[in-house]
Design a protein around this motif. Structure first.
Motif, short mmCIF file in Angstrom:
data_model
loop_
_atom_site.label_atom_id
_atom_site.label_comp_id
_atom_site.label_asym_id
_atom_site.label_seq_id
_atom_site.Cartn_x
_atom_site.Cartn_y
_atom_site.Cartn_z
N PHE A 378 0.84 -1.19 0.00
CA PHE A 378 0.00 0.00 0.00
C PHE A 378 0.88 1.25 0.00
O PHE A 378 2.00 1.24 0.52
CB PHE A 378 -0.90 0.03 1.24
CG PHE A 378 -2.11 -0.86 1.15
CD1 PHE A 378 -3.15 -0.55 0.29
CD2 PHE A 378 -2.21 -2.00 1.93
CE1 PHE A 378 -4.28 -1.36 0.21
CE2 PHE A 378 -3.33 -2.82 1.86
CZ PHE A 378 -4.36 -2.50 0.99
N LEU A 379 0.35 2.32 -0.58
CA LEU A 379 1.00 3.61 -0.47
C LEU A 379 0.79 4.16 0.93
O LEU A 379 -0.24 3.89 1.57
CB LEU A 379 0.41 4.59 -1.49
CG LEU A 379 0.59 4.26 -2.98
CD1 LEU A 379 -0.21 5.22 -3.84
CD2 LEU A 379 2.07 4.30 -3.37
N LYS A 380 1.74 4.91 1.42
CA LYS A 380 1.64 5.50 2.75
C LYS A 380 1.00 6.88 2.67
O LYS A 380 1.41 7.72 1.87
CB LYS A 380 3.04 5.61 3.37
CG LYS A 380 3.05 6.17 4.77
CD LYS A 380 4.48 6.26 5.30
CE LYS A 380 4.51 6.86 6.70
NZ LYS A 380 5.89 6.98 7.22
N GLY A 381 -0.01 7.11 3.52
CA GLY A 381 -0.64 8.43 3.59
C GLY A 381 0.38 9.49 3.96
O GLY A 381 1.23 9.25 4.81
N GLU A 382 0.26 10.66 3.34
CA GLU A 382 1.29 11.67 3.51
C GLU A 382 1.05 12.62 4.66
O GLU A 382 1.98 13.24 5.17
CB GLU A 382 1.43 12.48 2.20
CG GLU A 382 1.92 11.62 1.03
CD GLU A 382 1.94 12.39 -0.28
OE1 GLU A 382 1.50 13.56 -0.28
OE2 GLU A 382 2.40 11.83 -1.28
N LYS A 383 -0.18 12.78 5.08
CA LYS A 383 -0.44 13.75 6.14
C LYS A 383 -1.62 13.33 7.00
O LYS A 383 -2.48 12.56 6.58
CB LYS A 383 -0.69 15.14 5.56
CG LYS A 383 -1.92 15.24 4.66
CD LYS A 383 -2.10 16.67 4.17
CE LYS A 383 -3.36 16.77 3.29
NZ LYS A 383 -3.61 18.16 2.84
N GLN A 384 -1.63 13.86 8.21
CA GLN A 384 -2.73 13.63 9.14
C GLN A 384 -3.74 14.75 8.96
O GLN A 384 -3.44 15.92 9.19
CB GLN A 384 -2.21 13.61 10.58
CG GLN A 384 -3.31 13.38 11.62
CD GLN A 384 -2.73 13.24 13.01
OE1 GLN A 384 -1.59 12.84 13.20
NE2 GLN A 384 -3.52 13.59 14.02
N ASN A 385 -4.92 14.39 8.52
CA ASN A 385 -5.95 15.40 8.32
C ASN A 385 -7.26 14.97 8.96
O ASN A 385 -7.66 13.81 8.84
CB ASN A 385 -6.15 15.67 6.83
CG ASN A 385 -6.58 14.42 6.06
OD1 ASN A 385 -5.80 13.50 5.86
ND2 ASN A 385 -7.83 14.39 5.63
N ASN A 386 -7.89 15.90 9.66
CA ASN A 386 -9.20 15.61 10.22
C ASN A 386 -10.27 15.67 9.14
O ASN A 386 -10.10 16.33 8.10
CB ASN A 386 -9.53 16.61 11.33
CG ASN A 386 -8.94 16.19 12.66
OD1 ASN A 386 -8.00 15.41 12.72
ND2 ASN A 386 -9.49 16.71 13.75
N LEU A 387 -11.37 14.98 9.37
CA LEU A 387 -12.52 14.99 8.47
C LEU A 387 -13.60 15.86 9.11
O LEU A 387 -14.03 15.59 10.23
CB LEU A 387 -13.03 13.57 8.25
CG LEU A 387 -11.97 12.52 7.87
CD1 LEU A 387 -12.61 11.16 7.66
CD2 LEU A 387 -11.21 12.94 6.63
N VAL A 388 -14.01 16.89 8.39
CA VAL A 388 -14.95 17.87 8.96
C VAL A 388 -16.27 17.81 8.22
O VAL A 388 -16.33 17.93 7.00
CB VAL A 388 -14.36 19.29 8.86
CG1 VAL A 388 -15.32 20.30 9.50
CG2 VAL A 388 -13.00 19.36 9.54
#
Length: 521
Positions: A378-388
């Motif tokens: 799998f590709l690694k997610g690049e950033k931590q983002n909240n879901l709004v």
């Protein structure tokens, strides 16, 4: 008889530490026999000091530090074998991996045992039956756990502090001091009964043992106060949203055809019991559309249009293809009733060998692949983002991301709910799903935020911001749990590991102070 046993190098260096290390598993979920640690860690110290003495006489044929290293390795092997044997269950779903089961049972615990080996080898020579040794060994073990949680990809599983996951009052201090500080305090408390081995006055032994009860009473009183205060807070929160956490209990299967995927969706909808008049966020687990990417299941939108409406949003795990990078993400998405993605998050912490293959080019040539469905990592997610979504600000965590404190520490100050989705079918009917769930209780307290957790064949639950279980489903249940979730936005969360490092420095200073005084005497 006892002297003969103490002089038996095989018994002391191999058999005994393996047994006492193995017993530690009973302190964690689902057993919660925490009191056993008050026996295990003092015994661990007792034999370390014994080996130090015997290595100068009975065991003199072998180097002193080698004896300590073997002892730590034996203890660690027992600790990790009993606590992590369930990992091998993930290799039973593909015939090509079954030959690796014996290796996983031996090599994973053996590698992790090095964290104990290095502690015993480096700290062992300085240990004696005195209070300074308790501080030094406790600090060394806590620092070892800290390193295990940080280096390489990190694996903060079954820290000693997790043996208190059932004691909600005791662990409220997590929000103030953090996981690793509490782990250090827990280890110290478990170690204090070793004072019974010290050649000191009975009065001093009594005071040391009493300090255990005083510490836990203080933690309990603080925790009880925090829980009562929180109950009043929750009663006054007006901003809430309705959720349904679904646990489908699907069998873990590979290479499903599209008709089987459609049947899975039918069951998910049936378990969800959508009410067209009630605004609801439905939370489904990771991997419900096994092996399929989002684009490959767009035909399912007909069912979404039929059973859901404008009042509904559905959150679930699915693979997301990235054509530019020629790879696939393990993603969490939120879709509307038209099956349109409203928000999405790509997993950052991938499971070694499960979701990505270390040294992939080399191992691929040898015929290896990741354990999960498909060949490429799998590709690694690049950033931590909240879901709004409106007033709902979600910190998303996929599978074992829930065990890492860094996601809490780096989360947005606007976060007012955490959602963890997982596929725990990999662990089978083992202790794995229970241990996995216990980590979520700690994260809820650290973040001071409600945790909504949906798993397949794991423990699905709604956990409040103080780690109290509001509702839950056991691994074998197929159903949903519904609740109105209060949206709590707070700055009261643990932000870093500074307190732990200060405590660690204090422990070392105490050890140095006592050692310096002993030299003068």
């Amino acid at each position: 008889m006892l002297e003969k046993y103490f002089n038996n190098r095989i018994a002391i260096l191999y058999i005994t530490p393996f047994i006492i290390g193995s017993l530690a598993v009973f302190s964690f979920q689902p057993f919660n026999f925490t009191v056993i640690n008050f026996f295990i860690l003092p015994t661990f110290l007792f034999f370390l000091v014994l080996i130090k003495k015997k290595s100068k006489s009975i065991y003199r044929k072998k180097p002193f530090k080698k004896n300590l290293f073997i002892y730590g390795t034996s203890f660690g092997f027992g600790f990790y074998l009993s606590g992590l044997y369930w990992i091998s269950n993930s290799l039973t779903f593909d015939e090509n991996f079954k030959f690796l089961i014996p290796f996983s049972l031996i090599l994973i615990p053996l590698f992790l045992s090095l964290f104990f080996s290095l502690v015993t080898m480096l700290a062992g020579p300085f240990l004696n039956f005195n209070i300074s040794s308790i501080f030094f060994l406790s600090g060394s073990l806590a620092f070892s756990d800290y390193l295990r949680s940080k280096i390489l990809t990190g694996f903060p599983w079954n820290l000693w502090s997790y043996s208190f996951s059932w004691a909600t009052e005791i662990i409220q201090v997590l929000n103030k001091i953090g996981l690793f500080s509490f782990n250090l305090i827990a280890i110290t408390m478990f170690m204090l009964p070793a004072a019974l081995f010290f050649k000191i006055e009975k009065r001093k032994k009594f005071l040391i043992i009493c300090s255990i009860f005083v510490t836990f009473l203080s933690l309990y009183l603080y925790g009880n106060y925090a829980l009562n205060k929180n109950e009043r807070l929750l009663n006054n929160v007006e901003d809430k949203f309705n959720v349904k956490v679904v646990s489908p209990n699907f069998d873990l299967e590979f290479n499903l055809n599209f008709q089987q995927i459609e049947k899975r969706l039918e069951k998910l909808i049936r378990y969800s019991e959508p009410d067209k008049n009630l605004k609801t966020l439905f939370i489904w687990p990771e991997g419900v559309f096994s092996g399929y990417t989002y684009n490959e299941i767009t035909l399912l939108k007909k069912s979404f249009l039929k059973h859901f409406n404008n009042n509904h949003l559905i959150l679930f795990g699915v693979n997301r293809a990235d054509e530019k990078k020629n790879g696939i993400y393990n993603s969490l998405v939120i879709v509307n009733h038209k099956f349109e993605i409203i928000q999405e998050y790509n997993k950052q912490k991938l499971v070694p060998f499960g979701e990505f293959l270390p040294f992939e080019k080399i191992l691929n040539k040898l015929g290896f692949k990741k354990v999960t469905e498909g060949h490429g990592s799998f590709l690694k997610g690049e950033k931590q983002n909240n879901l709004v979504i409106g007033s709902v600000n979600i910190l998303p965590l996929i599978c074992y991301e829930i065990i890492f404190t860094k996601f809490i520490q780096n989360s947005s100050s606007e976060t007012n709910v955490m959602i963890n989705i997982s596929e725990d079918g990999w662990f089978g009917n083992s202790i794995g799903p229970y241990q996995h769930f216990s980590k979520g209780i700690f994260r809820a307290i650290e973040q001071n935020t409600f945790l909504l957790r949906s798993t397949n064949k794991g423990i699905s639950a709604i956990v409040n911001n103080k780690g109290q279980i509001v509702k839950k489903l056991d691994p074998s249940e197929s159903a949903n749990i519904q609740s109105e979730i209060p949206l709590i936005k707070t700055d009261s969360k643990n932000k870093n590991d500074l307190i732990f490092l200060i405590l660690l420095f204090t422990y070392i200073s105490i050890f140095k102070f006592y050692e310096k005084n002993n030299v003068k005497k």
